[in-house]
Design a protein around this motif. Structure first.
Motif, PDB file in Angstrom:
ATOM      1  N   GLU A   1       0.689  -1.277  -0.395  1.00 13.77           N
ATOM      2  CA  GLU A   1      -0.182   0.084  -0.443  1.00 13.77           C
ATOM      3  C   GLU A   1       1.103   1.430   0.516  1.00 13.77           C
ATOM      4  N   LYS A   2       2.314   1.090   0.811  1.00 15.15           N
ATOM      5  CA  LYS A   2       2.539   2.455   0.807  1.00 15.15           C
ATOM      6  C   LYS A   2       3.980   2.858   0.294  1.00 15.15           C
ATOM      7  N   GLY A   3       4.582   1.409  -0.430  1.00 17.06           N
ATOM      8  CA  GLY A   3       5.739   0.858  -1.137  1.00 17.06           C
ATOM      9  C   GLY A   3       6.847   1.194   0.374  1.00 17.06           C
ATOM     10  N   PHE A   4       6.627   0.852   1.243  1.00 20.28           N
ATOM     11  CA  PHE A   4       7.763   0.336   1.906  1.00 20.28           C
ATOM     12  C   PHE A   4       7.531   0.173   3.423  1.00 20.28           C
ATOM     13  N   ALA A   5       8.465  -0.488   3.878  1.00 21.54           N
ATOM     14  CA  ALA A   5       7.953  -0.832   5.840  1.00 21.54           C
ATOM     15  C   ALA A   5       9.522  -0.836   6.523  1.00 21.54           C
ATOM     16  N   VAL A   6       9.081  -0.145   7.663  1.00 19.08           N
ATOM     17  CA  VAL A   6      10.703  -0.322   8.473  1.00 19.08           C
ATOM     18  C   VAL A   6      10.599  -1.764   9.323  1.00 19.08           C
ATOM     19  N   ILE A   7      11.246  -2.321   9.253  1.00 14.83           N
ATOM     20  CA  ILE A   7      11.446  -3.386  10.486  1.00 14.83           C
ATOM     21  C   ILE A   7      12.521  -3.812  11.221  1.00 14.83           C
ATOM     22  N   ASN A   8      12.967  -3.266  12.658  1.00 14.85           N
ATOM     23  CA  ASN A   8      13.600  -3.150  13.547  1.00 14.85           C
ATOM     24  C   ASN A   8      13.948  -4.763  14.167  1.00 14.85           C
ATOM     25  N   SER A   9      15.228  -4.922  14.950  1.00 19.30           N
ATOM     26  CA  SER A   9      15.488  -5.737  15.896  1.00 19.30           C
ATOM     27  C   SER A   9      15.491  -7.000  14.384  1.00 19.30           C
ATOM     28  N   VAL A  10      16.497  -6.655  13.028  1.00 24.86           N
ATOM     29  CA  VAL A  10      16.494  -7.898  12.320  1.00 24.86           C
ATOM     30  C   VAL A  10      18.320  -8.448  12.775  1.00 24.86           C
ATOM     31  N   PHE A  11      18.720  -7.385  13.003  1.00 26.68           N
ATOM     32  CA  PHE A  11      20.225  -7.460  13.521  1.00 26.68           C
ATOM     33  C   PHE A  11      21.200  -7.424  14.672  1.00 26.68           C
ATOM     34  N   THR A  12      21.478  -7.950  15.293  1.00 28.26           N
ATOM     35  CA  THR A  12      22.107  -8.080  16.766  1.00 28.26           C
ATOM     36  C   THR A  12      23.124  -6.882  17.288  1.00 28.26           C
ATOM     37  N   ASP A  13      23.508  -6.404  17.858  1.00 27.72           N
ATOM     38  CA  ASP A  13      24.222  -5.854  18.004  1.00 27.72           C
ATOM     39  C   ASP A  13      25.667  -6.302  17.686  1.00 27.72           C
ATOM     40  N   ARG A  14      25.902  -7.015  18.016  1.00 22.95           N
ATOM     41  CA  ARG A  14      26.830  -8.145  17.934  1.00 22.95           C
ATOM     42  C   ARG A  14      27.359  -8.003  16.379  1.00 22.95           C
ATOM     43  N   GLU A  15      26.406  -8.451  15.739  1.00 24.75           N
ATOM     44  CA  GLU A  15      26.400  -8.660  14.020  1.00 24.75           C
ATOM     45  C   GLU A  15      26.834  -7.524  13.844  1.00 24.75           C
ATOM     46  N   ILE A  16      25.708  -6.443  14.095  1.00 28.21           N
ATOM     47  CA  ILE A  16      26.652  -5.201  13.514  1.00 28.21           C
ATOM     48  C   ILE A  16      27.757  -5.119  13.161  1.00 28.21           C
ATOM     49  N   GLU A  17      28.208  -4.590  14.929  1.00 25.09           N
ATOM     50  CA  GLU A  17      29.480  -4.868  14.597  1.00 25.09           C
ATOM     51  C   GLU A  17      31.268  -5.594  13.832  1.00 25.09           C
ATOM     52  N   LYS A  18      29.795  -6.764  13.599  1.00 22.04           N
ATOM     53  CA  LYS A  18      30.707  -7.481  12.790  1.00 22.04           C
ATOM     54  C   LYS A  18      31.053  -6.909  11.268  1.00 22.04           C
ATOM     55  N   ILE A  19      29.621  -6.869  11.061  1.00 23.57           N
ATOM     56  CA  ILE A  19      30.034  -5.715  10.004  1.00 23.57           C
ATOM     57  C   ILE A  19      30.836  -5.095   9.474  1.00 23.57           C
ATOM     58  N   ALA A  20      30.298  -4.013  10.393  1.00 22.76           N
ATOM     59  CA  ALA A  20      31.303  -2.535   9.926  1.00 22.76           C
ATOM     60  C   ALA A  20      32.662  -3.115  10.309  1.00 22.76           C
ATOM     61  N   GLU A  21      33.064  -3.956  11.035  1.00 18.92           N
ATOM     62  CA  GLU A  21      34.616  -4.572  11.435  1.00 18.92           C
ATOM     63  C   GLU A  21      35.091  -4.834  10.176  1.00 18.92           C
ATOM     64  N   THR A  22      33.724  -5.833   9.036  1.00 17.92           N
ATOM     65  CA  THR A  22      34.631  -6.239   8.050  1.00 17.92           C
ATOM     66  C   THR A  22      34.754  -4.978   7.358  1.00 17.92           C
ATOM     67  N   ILE A  23      33.519  -4.010   7.340  1.00 16.39           N
ATOM     68  CA  ILE A  23      33.831  -3.496   5.967  1.00 16.39           C
ATOM     69  C   ILE A  23      35.389  -2.419   6.321  1.00 16.39           C
ATOM     70  N   GLN A  24      35.487  -2.341   7.362  1.00 13.70           N
ATOM     71  CA  GLN A  24      36.650  -1.491   7.884  1.00 13.70           C
ATOM     72  C   GLN A  24      38.002  -1.697   7.649  1.00 13.70           C
ATOM     73  N   LYS A  25      37.993  -3.097   7.626  1.00  9.73           N
ATOM     74  CA  LYS A  25      38.793  -3.824   6.990  1.00  9.73           C
ATOM     75  C   LYS A  25      39.844  -4.200   5.971  1.00  9.73           C
ATOM     76  N   THR A  26      38.616  -3.282   4.852  1.00  6.36           N
ATOM     77  CA  THR A  26      39.056  -4.123   3.188  1.00  6.36           C
ATOM     78  C   THR A  26      39.564  -3.058   2.453  1.00  6.36           C
ATOM     79  N   ASP A  27      40.317  -3.306   2.078  1.00  5.60           N
ATOM     80  CA  ASP A  27      41.147  -2.993   1.310  1.00  5.60           C
ATOM     81  C   ASP A  27      40.440  -1.688   0.436  1.00  5.60           C
ATOM     82  N   SER A  28      40.526  -0.065   0.703  1.00  3.07           N
ATOM     83  CA  SER A  28      39.577   0.328  -0.268  1.00  3.07           C
ATOM     84  C   SER A  28      40.252   1.485  -1.440  1.00  3.07           C
ATOM     85  N   SER A  29      41.224   0.756  -1.865  1.00  6.03           N
ATOM     86  CA  SER A  29      42.224   1.508  -2.878  1.00  6.03           C
ATOM     87  C   SER A  29      41.427   1.480  -4.231  1.00  6.03           C
TER      88      SER A  29
END
Length: 240
Positions: free
Chosen positions: A15-43
């Motif tokens: 009906e609206k074209g969008f929805a928000v779903i919270n608590s799909v990831f735990t804080d620990r999962e989000i931290e691991k994702i952020a750490e993985t991005i941080q470690k990537t070669d960004s050149s």
């Protein structure tokens, strides 16, 4: 994540074209994702760095270690139950609006797809080419078939650039932002908690305001389709 809960979100998307779903990831999962991005070669050239933005195009290809973290059981359930059994990822971007970021994004629809080559084809165009990456506006049914998941690595509200959307605009075809009639349309700000997701149809008119409270906003944007493209054209980032 229960199927009956997801039916509520399915109705919102329809009906609206969008929805928000919270608590799909735990804080620990989000931290691991952020750490993985941080470690990537960004050149490589798919990484864009400025004072206002850090962005990664073809994110799942550039940071393959992140795939298993991003596609946790909740995300797999959302894709299967809300989109359909045969949906696959076709485009992925990561962006980080840092604390100092002061740019806003005007209302728009997401009208292009990423493909592997440029072909002259009925109904496909205009085309853009950037560093050997090809984007094209496809026929409307291709756009209407896509779902986007935006994974939030930070709490997001109107003070740090949360998306603002025009509910129901996804059902009106190509909708030029300059023709929005605010006497009949409404605007909604999408608050998403850290670890939550926003699901959106790409034809939903959306934009975002400047950050005003010095909080960063990191988002992983992944688009899904279950359509094969015509002729020899392929999705450039197809991932089952």
């Amino acid at each position: 994540m229960k199927e009956q809960d997801l039916q509520v979100y399915q109705k919102d998307i329809l009906e609206k074209g969008f929805a928000v779903i919270n608590s799909v990831f735990t804080d620990r999962e989000i931290e691991k994702i952020a750490e993985t991005i941080q470690k990537t070669d960004s050149s490589t050239e798919n990484f864009r760095k400025s004072d206002d933005l850090f962005a990664v195009r073809q994110f799942l290809k550039e940071v393959p270690e992140v795939k298993d973290l991003v596609f946790n059981e909740n995300v797999k359930t959302i894709v299967r139950e809300l989109f359909g059994e045969r949906y696959f990822a076709v485009k992925s971007i990561y962006f980080d609006k840092p604390e100092t970021s002061n740019w806003y994004v005007a209302y728009h629809q997401d009208l292009t797809i990423s493909v592997d080559k440029k072909l002259e084809m009925q109904g496909f165009g205009p085309w853009t080419t950037k560093k050997n990456q090809f984007a094209v506006q496809p026929p409307l049914p291709v756009l209407e078939n896509i779902y986007t998941i935006r994974i939030h690595l930070d709490d997001t509200d109107e003070h740090n650039g949360a998306l603002k959307v025009v509910p129901g605009s996804h059902a009106k075809g190509i909708y030029r932002p300059e023709t929005i009639d605010w006497n009949t349309e409404t605007e909604e700000i999408c608050h998403v908690k850290k670890g939550g997701v926003m699901i959106m149809k790409p034809l939903t008119l959306h934009g975002s305001n400047r950050t005003t409270d010095g909080r960063r906003r990191r988002v992983i944007h992944i688009e899904f389709s279950d359509m094969e493209l015509p002729q020899e054209l392929q999705w450039s980032e197809k991932l089952n």
